[in-house]
Design a protein around this motif. Structure first.
Motif, short mmCIF file in Angstrom:
data_model
loop_
_atom_site.label_atom_id
_atom_site.label_comp_id
_atom_site.label_asym_id
_atom_site.label_seq_id
_atom_site.Cartn_x
_atom_site.Cartn_y
_atom_site.Cartn_z
N LEU C 6 53.34 17.82 7.69
CA LEU C 6 53.76 18.24 6.35
C LEU C 6 52.88 19.38 5.84
CD1 LEU C 6 54.77 15.00 4.46
CD2 LEU C 6 56.18 16.97 5.06
N ARG C 7 51.57 19.20 6.03
CA ARG C 7 50.65 20.26 5.60
C ARG C 7 50.97 21.56 6.30
NH1 ARG C 7 45.28 18.13 3.93
NH2 ARG C 7 44.51 20.18 4.45
N ARG C 8 51.18 21.43 7.60
CA ARG C 8 51.49 22.59 8.40
C ARG C 8 52.78 23.25 7.88
NH1 ARG C 8 48.64 25.54 12.00
NH2 ARG C 8 49.84 26.23 13.74
N LEU C 9 53.75 22.39 7.57
CA LEU C 9 55.04 22.87 7.11
C LEU C 9 54.87 23.63 5.79
CD1 LEU C 9 57.79 22.52 8.37
CD2 LEU C 9 58.24 20.66 6.80
N ALA C 10 54.05 23.07 4.91
CA ALA C 10 53.85 23.72 3.61
C ALA C 10 53.24 25.11 3.80
CB ALA C 10 52.94 22.85 2.74
N GLY C 11 52.24 25.18 4.69
CA GLY C 11 51.63 26.47 4.97
C GLY C 11 52.66 27.46 5.50
N HIS C 12 53.50 26.94 6.39
CA HIS C 12 54.55 27.78 6.97
C HIS C 12 55.53 28.24 5.91
CE1 HIS C 12 54.21 26.67 11.48
NE2 HIS C 12 53.17 27.30 11.01
N ALA C 13 55.85 27.35 4.97
CA ALA C 13 56.84 27.69 3.95
C ALA C 13 56.36 28.90 3.15
CB ALA C 13 57.08 26.49 3.05
N VAL C 14 55.08 28.90 2.80
CA VAL C 14 54.54 30.03 2.05
C VAL C 14 54.70 31.32 2.85
CG1 VAL C 14 52.49 31.00 1.00
CG2 VAL C 14 52.93 28.55 0.85
N LEU C 15 54.33 31.23 4.12
CA LEU C 15 54.46 32.40 4.99
C LEU C 15 55.91 32.86 5.04
CD1 LEU C 15 52.31 31.86 8.20
CD2 LEU C 15 52.05 33.58 6.44
N ALA C 16 56.84 31.89 5.17
CA ALA C 16 58.25 32.21 5.32
C ALA C 16 58.77 32.91 4.07
CB ALA C 16 59.05 30.94 5.59
N VAL C 17 58.36 32.39 2.90
CA VAL C 17 58.83 32.99 1.65
C VAL C 17 58.35 34.44 1.54
CG1 VAL C 17 58.54 32.93 -0.84
CG2 VAL C 17 59.04 30.82 0.39
N LEU C 18 57.07 34.63 1.86
CA LEU C 18 56.53 35.99 1.81
C LEU C 18 57.24 36.91 2.78
CD1 LEU C 18 52.69 35.59 1.48
CD2 LEU C 18 54.25 36.80 -0.03
N ALA C 19 57.42 36.42 4.01
CA ALA C 19 58.03 37.25 5.04
C ALA C 19 59.47 37.57 4.66
CB ALA C 19 57.98 36.53 6.38
N ALA C 20 60.20 36.58 4.14
CA ALA C 20 61.60 36.80 3.78
C ALA C 20 61.71 37.81 2.64
CB ALA C 20 62.24 35.47 3.39
N SER C 21 60.82 37.69 1.65
CA SER C 21 60.85 38.62 0.54
C SER C 21 60.58 40.04 1.02
CB SER C 21 59.80 38.24 -0.50
OG SER C 21 59.95 36.90 -0.86
N LEU C 22 59.57 40.14 1.89
CA LEU C 22 59.23 41.45 2.45
C LEU C 22 60.44 42.02 3.18
CD1 LEU C 22 56.75 43.25 2.63
CD2 LEU C 22 56.25 42.23 4.84
N ALA C 23 61.12 41.16 3.94
CA ALA C 23 62.28 41.62 4.70
C ALA C 23 63.36 42.13 3.76
CB ALA C 23 62.82 40.48 5.57
N TYR C 24 63.60 41.40 2.67
CA TYR C 24 64.65 41.83 1.74
C TYR C 24 64.28 43.16 1.12
CZ TYR C 24 67.93 42.19 -2.02
OH TYR C 24 68.92 42.66 -2.84
N LEU C 25 63.03 43.27 0.67
CA LEU C 25 62.62 44.49 -0.02
C LEU C 25 62.73 45.69 0.92
CD1 LEU C 25 59.61 43.09 -2.03
CD2 LEU C 25 61.83 43.84 -2.90
N LEU C 26 62.29 45.50 2.17
CA LEU C 26 62.38 46.60 3.12
C LEU C 26 63.84 47.00 3.35
CD1 LEU C 26 59.70 45.63 5.79
CD2 LEU C 26 59.61 47.49 4.14
N ALA C 27 64.69 45.99 3.55
CA ALA C 27 66.10 46.28 3.83
C ALA C 27 66.75 46.94 2.63
CB ALA C 27 66.82 44.99 4.20
N ALA C 28 66.46 46.41 1.44
CA ALA C 28 67.09 46.96 0.24
C ALA C 28 66.64 48.39 0.01
CB ALA C 28 66.73 46.09 -0.96
N ALA C 29 65.40 48.68 0.37
CA ALA C 29 64.89 50.02 0.14
C ALA C 29 65.40 51.00 1.18
CB ALA C 29 63.37 50.00 0.14
N ALA C 30 65.56 50.53 2.42
CA ALA C 30 65.85 51.46 3.50
C ALA C 30 67.34 51.67 3.74
CB ALA C 30 65.19 50.97 4.78
N LEU C 31 68.14 50.63 3.56
CA LEU C 31 69.55 50.75 3.93
C LEU C 31 70.35 51.37 2.80
CD1 LEU C 31 70.03 47.36 5.77
CD2 LEU C 31 69.50 49.61 6.72
N ASP C 32 71.49 51.96 3.15
CA ASP C 32 72.27 52.72 2.18
C ASP C 32 73.74 52.31 2.25
OD1 ASP C 32 73.25 54.52 0.44
OD2 ASP C 32 73.10 56.24 1.79
#
Lengths: 683, 335, 332
Positions: C6-32
């Motif tokens: 569970l602890r491991r999962l929680a740590g992963h969840a934070v990473l996943a949220v950050l990574a997903a947000s980064l992915a969205y921002l990059l895609a939204a900024a770059a794609l047309d």
């Protein structure tokens, strides 16, 4: 009738390292043969060749017979039926020698099932019995534990249980106690003795420790450069050694009883195994070598009673062992004012160093606190040498590192040359480093392998702003000071022998002309014959330069040779401190007594008749100090108290250090509720 | 805690330290020479180096020996099979496949080398600082690395590719920005362990300052690791670039890279194999050469893998790290 | 163990949220995505394009952060937004996930198992002909990018088809239309699916296999001269059984870490394999969406990929704990 007969054994590792050259020996049932040698003498290769476990690429010649049946050259399938059943082995490092992913019970049971074909349940039950036999408490439950859940000593017991599982006729034990603390070594040797009695097996005990052999073996064989240079009954060899190498080894050994008659030393280092030997391999280091030595390698010849074989041309010169090695010129001990009048160079008060303890390989989390150093205090005065001894994990190295940081400690106070380290400015700290220097344990890791000796020695000088034109000259001086050749300056560390490297380490520490040296096990990584030279150097430097030493060591005999005063550490505390002759002569703390008892003497006669109470139990877990006296769970004195009333002080509080008084104990303090009286419990 | 002193004693003096055999001999100049000798002694490294040399020669000299330029069109030969006129045949539009392939090879090599140098440099900087500083600085840096590691870097580069607008030099920093994390982790781990080495401690207790300790005692020991990783990063970069170009996210027409040639020729691979085969073979050979060189270098230089020379005492430990598998870590989990 | 996961999962969840947000921002900024709408014939009026883009939360005239907030709000409710055509992303994503799984799973399992076996075998035969052959083959295979490998397999398959005179191999799509209605009924349909699966599976498996061979050979070589294998031999075990009983399991422990590493590679391989073999899975979708500038799809697939990478990390932790008792204790 001999069980194990080895004749003319030769082992060659690819490409052409001749590890063993023509070694032969016999062992009878119930007999113990000790094979002694330094690193690189080929003793481990003998063990592996006997069992047919040499790595691929090694070539063997000769003959190994077990109960008359030849083993060499037999196919692996046949050998596998002999190994583990008739012929068993105990390896050196019990952590890496046990499979980490199987329980110890299963690993022992496997040994039984491979040969006897017993059912799983029967084999498991037998495994539990064997664990009981080797003294593992709560054996049936512990059988289900994994190797990493055992301490080093317990693991070695498991290895022994595995070795005796099928009642072997011979056991080969390769350095079985080398990685263990001295108190645990004594326990394991007792277990090995029990195992010998239970199986009646012949034992070949391979070790570098002359003390271990003296107390345990019936006969001894000394190896040098792949040859058996001397062998015979243990009393005979120890009392009347005839091979100069054996003589040198025995005489250079630091001894805990302090009876070394002016310790001698062997110069030089063992030869390189890749170079073909022309004459006697020891000749270059031998003080009594004659021209004949260079002609051919001497064959072992009978020179004494009961099969005392010596491979030496000049046995005439070795008739009196005491006269083989010249007595070293004793340095005149400089006249010093009494201790109280000398300056304090290092003062430590209530020093505390705790580490957080993390567990878990994948996710680390804090599970506790290691009480590495838990309130220790001592002082070192000018020109004095204080030895800090204790088992591994007692916090002695942590204490050293904490002092060296020259920063504010977690608790307590450190002052160097009267300056408190907790409020030093950066510049003052750097300036102070000129006066306090360190020599590390392992000369192979303490020198940067990518720097030449000259650069290593110049680094402190450059750092502290010595002008470059003076650096060269100073480097040469330093090399001369530690007994090295100026030509060594352009070598890289790996081009030097262990002893030479340690000398470079010492020279680097001396570069800035410090007044206090902290030495962390400076000779522990060196071979016995090299150790003596480095110890002599340290003593000489102290006398010539007026240095003060804080000397950390686990080897009480080494400390005995070099220390004026001794502090004994246990579980982060100093349990006893005082002048060396007083502490060694009349120890007041039961732990000091037990430590001294556990050190084997290189003297078969005395060793056999020593009355000793081996310390029970494992070294304590530094993360969970017990309530009350920290030594209480292992204390033989505490265990011998008949009633709870006398135990209650030990249960209730950790004793504080108090000075002792008396005619013989003028400089001795002990932290014990019931200190031993002088002469009490003497061996 | 004290290291069991006795344990150290048991190691024979000859093999107590695995490093020296792999470490330098002689002063810097002769050490480089000794290193070069060892590299050549490793058959793998020598083979990789030779192959890479040949390919580089082809890339540089190709345009001078070929009668056709890469953007020439031969209106007399469409989809012509290899002949003395067109060594590798021609494309649908009559372009010479040899000239195209050589140009693609140049692109791939240039991108691969630049990306590797850039990303390894970045990894070394972040890794050593994170490792040596420790504490919060180190933790934050490594946290950033972890976040980047969770995102499959190929996808990120593909998504960002519209920003390039077909200017391939921009691809270099973009690729480098998403390929350095694994190396940074390794560098940090090495730095942390080096920081606790006795000779580093000795230097610090002598009063040597932190920057000087890093430069004199830590970086020289990472040099071999960095060389090895840089060489393996070359192959990662080349494969990633050609994959991106294959999908039209990297180098774009009219410019060519091996990836675009392969993509163009793949549809007719069964009927006109030369359109696809030569470029594919060149790509495979480049990656193979770089991988061989990288793995060979690792065997020779990396102190954690076993050196080729057997040591006395017979107990030769192999600490082989899985070789060029690193070359294929595009998207990687947090380790 | 559960708490530790569970602890491991929680740590992963934070990473996943950050990574997903980064992915969205990059895609939204770059794609047309606007460009794609403008290319439609007849070209819609600008106001219509704006309205449509805003409806899909793709309007590049809305600040990126506001679009991100809208998107993140949807994701928090489990809604990944709409595709460029206005379909919900969720339904399509799940459908395509199954397609990708059908493609990847057999290949990944096959590659992993065969790779471990071959790698272990090569290590045991260290230095002999078999080892050299396996090592060389794995080198070669590692140097062949997936898109080249797939093409080579297709060429080989077409040769076989020509020789055999029947279509032994198929490599377009998941099934041939009408295969289920043939003489063999449902069984024929199943056979047809298998036939279509063969080449892509081999492609995925070979790419995985090469990696696992290299990893396993390396870890097995480490163990080959280990002290505990020597102890097992000293107990009387033959070389082979000592290696199997004591060596192999220990050598597989580090493999669990590599498992997490290769999972990322597997996802990437899927993109190439699907695109080349015409499977309408996630990879193909992603490539097409990047070309079209379909930000929501790209972000959703990136989320899924990040999730998969983290999940693979978690699985490798669990397997590691299962194989290695030392870790188990640390976790307890």
């Amino acid at each position: 009738m001999n069980v194990l007969e080895v004749r003319g054994l030769n082992v060659t590792y690819a490409p052409d390292v001749r590890a063993v050259r023509g070694v032969g020996f016999d062992v009878a049932p119930g007999e113990v043969l000790g094979i002694v040698g330094e690193s690189g003498s080929g003793k481990s290769a003998v063990a592996l060749a006997t069992l047919g476990l040499l790595p691929p690429g090694a070539r063997v010649r000769g003959s190994v017979r077990l109960r008359g049946r030849e083993l060499l050259g037999r196919p692996d399938a046949e050998l596998s039926r002999v190994r583990g059943r008739d012929l068993a082995m105990v390896f050196q490092d019990p952590l890496s020698a046990l499979t980490p992913v199987h329980t110890v019970g299963d690993q022992i049971a496997e040994t039984i099932r491979v040969h006897a074909g017993a059912t799983r349940a029967a084999a498991r039950a037998r495994a539990a019995e064997l664990l009981e036999l080797v003294g593992i408490p709560d054996a049936p439950r512990r059988a289900r534990a994994y190797p990493h859940e055992f301490s080093g000593g317990m693991r070695q017991r498991v290895m022994i249980a595995m070795a005796i599982a099928n009642d072997p006729v011979a056991i080969v034990a390769d350095e079985p106690t080398t990685s263990l603390d001295v108190t645990i070594q004594a326990q394991v040797l007792d277990v090995l003795r029990t195992a010998k009695e239970a199986t009646g097996a012949a034992i070949v005990l391979i070790t570098h420790d002359l003390g271990v052999v003296a107390g345990f073996a019936d006969r001894v064989m000394v190896m040098y450069a792949g040859r058996a240079v001397e062998s015979g009954p243990v009393d005979e060899v120890y009392r009347r050694p005839r091979m100069p190498y054996t003589i040198g080894l025995l005489q250079s050994l630091p001894r805990i009883d302090g009876t070394a008659r002016g310790a001698r030393r062997i110069e030089g280092a063992p030869p390189d195994a890749t170079e073909p030997a022309a004459g006697c391999p020891f000749a270059p280091r031998c003080p009594v070598s004659v021209p004949d030595c260079a002609d051919a390698e001497p064959e072992p010849a009978l020179t004494g009673p009961s099969g005392h074989l010596v491979a030496c041309v000049n046995t005439v010169a070795t008739a009196d062992p005491a006269r083989v090695f010249p007595a070293p010129d004793r340095l005149p001990v400089p006249a010093r004012p009494p201790r109280e009048e000398r300056r304090v160079v290092l003062e430590v008060n209530e020093l505390v160093r705790h580490h957080p303890l993390y567990r878990g390989t994948l996710i680390k989390r804090r599970v506790g606190t290691v009480h590495a150093v838990d309130g220790i205090g001592f002082d070192v005065r000018e020109g004095e040498s204080l030895g800090l001894v204790g088992e591994s994990g007692c916090g002695k190295t942590s204490a050293l590192m904490e002092i060296l940081r020259l920063a504010r400690p977690q608790g307590g106070r450190v002052s160097v040359f009267g300056k408190d380290t907790s409020d030093l400015s950066k510049g003052r700290r750097k300036a102070l480093r000129r006066d306090i220097q360190v020599v590390f344990q392992d000369p192979f890791t303490s020198l940067d392998p990518r720097m030449r000796v000259a650069d290593i020695l110049a680094e402190p000088l450059v750092t502290h702003g010595v002008p470059p034109e003076r650096t060269r000259e100073r480097v040469e001086k330093l090399l001369e000071l530690v007994g090295l050749d100026p030509a060594h300056a352009c070598r890289y560390p790996h081009g030097l022998s262990g002893g030479q490297r340690q000398r470079v380490g010492i020279a680097r520490a001396l570069a800035l002309e410090p007044r206090l040296l902290l030495l962390d096990e400076p000779v522990a990584a060196l071979d016995v014959s090299v150790q003596a030279g480095v110890i002599d150097l340290l003593e000489e430097l102290r006398a010539r330069l007026g240095l003060a030493y804080l000397f950390v060591a686990h080897d009480l005999a080494v400390v005995r040779r070099i220390a004026d005063r001794v502090a004994v550490m246990y579980h982060g505390r100093i349990v006893e401190i005082g002048s060396a002759p007083e502490v060694y002569g009349s120890p007041a703390h039961p732990y000091t007594r037990a430590l001294l008892d556990a050190v084997p003497l290189p003297d078969p006669g005395r060793e056999r008749h020593r009355r000793r109470v081996p310390l029970q139990g494992d070294p304590p877990d530094p993360a969970s100090p017990p309530r009350g006296c920290r030594f209480r769970p292992r204390c033989p004195r505490y265990a011998s108290f008949p009633d709870d009333a006398s135990r209650s002080p030990c249960d209730a509080q950790d004793p504080v250090s108090r000075p002792l008084s008396g005619a013989v104990r003028r400089d001795q303090s002990v932290a014990c509720h019931y200190p031993l009286l002088p002469g009490e419990g003497v061996r | 805690m004290t290291t069991p002193a006795a344990a150290a004693r048991t190691q024979s003096q000859g093999d107590a330290s695995p490093a020296p055999a792999a470490d330098g001999t002689g002063r810097p100049l002769s050490r480089a020479r000794a290193g070069a000798r060892r590299v050549l002694a490793s058959r793998r490294a020598a083979a990789g180096l030779a192959l890479l040399g040949l390919l580089a020669l082809l890339a540089v000299a190709g345009p001078f020996v070929s009668p056709w330029r890469w953007d020439d069109t031969d209106l007399t030969a469409f989809r012509a099979p290899p002949s003395s006129e067109h060594w590798f045949g021609t494309t649908q539009s009559g372009r010479d496949v040899f000239a195209l392939s050589v140009r693609g090879l140049r692109r791939s090599l240039a991108i691969g080398l630049c990306v590797a140098v850039l990303s390894t440099g970045l990894a070394a900087a972040v890794g050593t600082v994170a490792g040596f500083a420790g504490g919060w600085t180190g933790r934050c840096l490594m946290w950033g690395v972890d976040v980047l590691l969770v995102l499959p870097s190929f996808l990120v580069v593909a998504v960002l590719s519209p920003l390039l607008g077909g200017r391939w030099p921009l691809l270099v920093p973009l690729l480098a920005a998403f390929l350095w994390m694994v190396t940074a982790r390794v560098v940090r781990a090495m730095t942390v362990s080096l920081r606790e080495r006795e000779y580093v401690l000795a230097a610090r207790f002598l009063g040597v300052g932190a920057p000087r300790v890093i430069v004199r005692h830590i970086l020289p020991h990472l040099a071999s690791l960095l060389v090895v990783d840089a060489s393996l990063n070359v192959s990662v970069a080349i494969v990633t670039e050609s994959g991106l170009s294959y999908f039209g996210f990297g180098v774009r027409p009219p410019d060519v890279s091996l990836g675009t040639i392969i993509a163009d020729g793949r549809g007719t691979a069964t009927t006109h194999p030369w359109l696809f085969g030569f470029a594919a073979a060149l790509l495979v050979l480049v990656v193979l050469a770089v991988n061989l060189l990288g793995d060979g270098l690792r065997d020779v230089l990396d102190p954690t893998s076993s050196g080729p020379a057997p040591r006395t005492g017979g107990r030769v430990r192999r600490r082989a790290r899985p070789g060029n598998a690193r070359a294929h870590e595009y998207g990687t989990g947090p380790a | 163990m559960a708490a530790f996961l569970l602890r491991r999962l929680a740590g992963h969840a934070v990473l996943a949220v950050l990574a997903a947000s980064l992915a969205y921002l990059l895609a939204a900024a770059a794609l047309d995505p606007r460009a794609d709408f403008e290319d439609r014939a007849p070209r819609p009026p600008a106001s219509a394009i704006d309205a449509e883009l805003s409806r899909l939360n793709l309007n590049d005239r809305t600040p990126v952060l506001r679009r991100y907030r809208t998107w993140a709000g949807g994701v928090a409710r489990g809604d990944f937004g709409r595709t460029w055509q206005g379909e919900p992303v969720n339904a399509e994503m799940w459908r395509r996930t199954w397609v990708s799984l059908r493609l990847l799973l057999p290949g990944a399992v096959l590659g992993c198992v065969l790779g471990v076996l071959l790698g272990a075998y090569a290590a045991v035969r260290h230095g002999r002909a078999a080892d050299r052959a396996i090592t060389f083959a794995s080198y070669l295979l590692l140097a062949v990018p997936v898109f080249v490998l797939a093409a080579l397999l297709q060429i080989a398959a077409s040769e076989v088809n020509d020789l055999a005179g029947v279509r032994v191999f198929e490599w377009v799509g998941e099934s041939s239309p009408g295969a289920g209605e043939g003489a063999f009924g449902a069984l024929g349909g199943f056979g047809d699916r298998l036939r279509h699966l063969l080449l892509p599976t081999v492609t995925v498996a070979l790419a995985q296999l090469a990696l696992y061979v290299r990893y396993q050979r390396g870890t097995m070589l480490d163990v080959l001269n280990a002290d505990f294998v020597r102890t097992a031999r000293a107990k009387g075990l033959r070389w082979r059984s000592a290696l199997l009983r004591h060596g192999l399991r220990t050598a597989m422990i580090p493999m669990t870490t590599y498992f997490a590493y290769t999972s990322g590679l597997l996802l990437l391989g899927a993109m190439f394999t699907e695109k080349i073999f015409g499977w309408h899975g996630l990879g193909e979708w992603l490539i097409d969406s990047i070309t079209r500038g379909d930000v929501n799809v790209v972000a959703a697939v990136n989320c899924l990929a990040a999730g998969c990478v983290l999940l693979a990390g978690l699985v490798s932790d669990v397997v590691n704990g299962f194989l290695d008792p030392r870790v188990r204790v640390g976790a307890a």
